[in-house]
Design a protein around this motif. Sequence first.
Motif, PDB file in Angstrom:
ATOM      1  N   UNK A  38       0.943  -1.139  -0.010  1.00 56.44           N
ATOM      2  CA  UNK A  38       0.053   0.054   0.064  1.00 56.44           C
ATOM      3  C   UNK A  38       0.834   1.291  -0.170  1.00 56.44           C
ATOM      4  N   UNK A  39       2.011   1.074   0.427  1.00 54.50           N
ATOM      5  CA  UNK A  39       2.774   2.367   0.532  1.00 54.50           C
ATOM      6  C   UNK A  39       4.275   2.025   0.499  1.00 54.50           C
ATOM      7  N   UNK A  40       5.293   3.125   0.675  1.00 56.09           N
ATOM      8  CA  UNK A  40       6.786   3.102   0.229  1.00 56.09           C
ATOM      9  C   UNK A  40       7.327   2.077   1.332  1.00 56.09           C
ATOM     10  N   UNK A  41       6.739   1.894   2.632  1.00 50.31           N
ATOM     11  CA  UNK A  41       7.241   0.966   3.589  1.00 50.31           C
ATOM     12  C   UNK A  41       7.261  -0.349   2.994  1.00 50.31           C
ATOM     13  N   UNK A  42       5.734  -0.706   2.597  1.00 45.89           N
ATOM     14  CA  UNK A  42       5.621  -1.893   1.976  1.00 45.89           C
ATOM     15  C   UNK A  42       6.553  -2.247   0.976  1.00 45.89           C
ATOM     16  N   UNK A  43       6.735  -1.364  -0.056  1.00 48.19           N
ATOM     17  CA  UNK A  43       7.554  -1.710  -1.256  1.00 48.19           C
ATOM     18  C   UNK A  43       8.944  -1.912  -0.763  1.00 48.19           C
ATOM     19  N   UNK A  44       9.466  -1.426   0.253  1.00 54.51           N
ATOM     20  CA  UNK A  44      10.639  -1.461   0.783  1.00 54.51           C
ATOM     21  C   UNK A  44      10.985  -2.820   1.555  1.00 54.51           C
ATOM     22  N   UNK A  45       9.752  -3.303   2.221  1.00 53.71           N
ATOM     23  CA  UNK A  45       9.771  -4.614   2.659  1.00 53.71           C
ATOM     24  C   UNK A  45       9.815  -5.643   1.569  1.00 53.71           C
ATOM     25  N   UNK A  46       8.948  -5.659   0.602  1.00 55.42           N
ATOM     26  CA  UNK A  46       8.900  -6.638  -0.442  1.00 55.42           C
ATOM     27  C   UNK A  46      10.315  -6.478  -1.186  1.00 55.42           C
ATOM     28  N   UNK A  47      10.803  -5.331  -1.640  1.00 52.41           N
ATOM     29  CA  UNK A  47      12.184  -5.406  -1.964  1.00 52.41           C
ATOM     30  C   UNK A  47      13.148  -6.037  -1.476  1.00 52.41           C
ATOM     31  N   UNK A  48      13.189  -5.872  -0.051  1.00 50.41           N
ATOM     32  CA  UNK A  48      14.061  -6.633   0.823  1.00 50.41           C
ATOM     33  C   UNK A  48      14.133  -7.826   0.896  1.00 50.41           C
TER      34      UNK A  48
END
Length: 185
Positions: free
Chosen positions: A41-51
């Motif tokens: 839903x947001x940038x934090x989620x994108x970062x976690x998925x990328x990690x």
Amino acid sequence: MMALVIGGSGSGKSEYGEKEAAVLCKGTFAGKYYAATMRIFDEEGRKKAHRHQTMRRGKGFVTIEQPVDICRALEKVKTGTVQPVILVECISNLTANEMFLGEGRQRTAEETGEKIVRDIGMLKKAAHLVVITNNVFEDGIVYEEPVMEYIRAMGRINGALAGMADKVVEVVAGIPVMIKDTGGM
């Protein structure tokens, strides 16, 4: 075979789960799948998925995006004479997705728990599983009712999955602590 891996945020449970999946695949031609349940839903989620994607890179996982109806991941899994291995990451996201349906609609803890446990049971019949879940019970805070209902659902689900699992491991600060091992893995 089924392993349940539980831990707090940042505990190392995902890395441990990936190692378990590799052990289950070792010496076989089984496919290795990663059933991702997080909705971004947001940038934090994108970062976690990328990690998590970076952690899996080069490890042979085929990613299946399955934020609800986790049993439908089987539609994307190649089955054959050797059972595939599916790493489900993670039950806390899946529970939120299945419980909070949008537009103010919400399943109860009981309904959500029954659905997820039934779906994981269907996966277990067709594949070896490594299921990642969060420990969301230890902060001692009383939240508003929808969050408390979610915590109750997680309790039901984690308890039922632990009962189904051949192996239950809690990862604490990167250290796996064996809770249950029936010798099936």
